[in-house]
Structures are given as C-alpha cells and as structure tokens.
Write a protein that holds these residues in place. Sequence first.
Motif, short mmCIF file in Angstrom:
data_model
loop_
_atom_site.label_atom_id
_atom_site.label_comp_id
_atom_site.label_asym_id
_atom_site.label_seq_id
_atom_site.Cartn_x
_atom_site.Cartn_y
_atom_site.Cartn_z
N SER A 25 101.57 -11.46 4.44
CA SER A 25 100.65 -11.41 5.58
C SER A 25 101.16 -12.37 6.64
N ILE A 28 104.55 -10.41 9.94
CA ILE A 28 105.32 -9.42 9.16
C ILE A 28 106.51 -8.90 9.96
N ASN A 77 102.71 -3.84 3.10
CA ASN A 77 103.35 -5.15 3.25
C ASN A 77 103.55 -5.82 1.90
N THR A 78 103.99 -5.05 0.94
CA THR A 78 104.11 -5.52 -0.43
C THR A 78 105.47 -5.18 -1.00
#
Length: 119
Positions: A25, A28, A77-78
């Motif tokens: 987070s 990004i 976003n992983t």
Amino acid sequence: QVQLVESGGGLVQAGGSLRLSCAASGSIFSINGMGWFRQAPGKEREFVAYIGWSSSNKYYADSVKGRFTISSDNAKNTVYLQMNSLKPEDTAIYYCAAQMRGSDAYDSWGQGTQVTVSS
C-alpha cells in the motif's frame, strides 16, 4: 513510501507447501520490483526470489529453483510466494521488500512472517 504486510507463514512438515502473501500500500506507482528474502537463526538474510512489478521478470535463488514460484496480482497490489517441496533448511523468517524506481536497493520492508518446516 510503500507499506508491506506479509502473511501466510506457519508450521508445515517436510515435503509440504505454503503460500506467502505480501500486500503493498502507499506509493504503489513507484515500485519497480518486489523481492522475497529470508533469514534463518544465526544466518545472514538471503535473497529468495524477485518479480518485476510491470515486466513480471522473475529471478530465483538456486536453492529454491523448481520448488518456489513468485507471482503478483497487480490489481490487488499483492505478491505471492508459493513454496512447494519444503525442506527443514527452508525454515526462516520470510520478508518481502519493494525496490523503488530509480533505486538499486530495496527501500521498504515488511515485518516478516515465520516459516517452520519440521522433519
């Protein structure tokens, strides 16, 4: 600044599998790539795997090639680390880290997640 949170560690028997997750987070858009590292008790931190954030280029340490797979879901976003055929020597704290655009270093680190492989 990027914040990273790892999850998915645990205790597993040799030969088993685990999947680690690293949720990013913050800034990004500034990420160039993501890496997984690990540190076993009494040993130095070592590189495990890397994935380019946009290019999806992947690199692995020789010790995990063919057993570990790094992947990413940019929509979430992983970054993930699928670990198969685990060995007791894989026991360590696993950290994810973000390499920012314009930097050769890993500028942001997660808090780590413990992986323990029993024989």
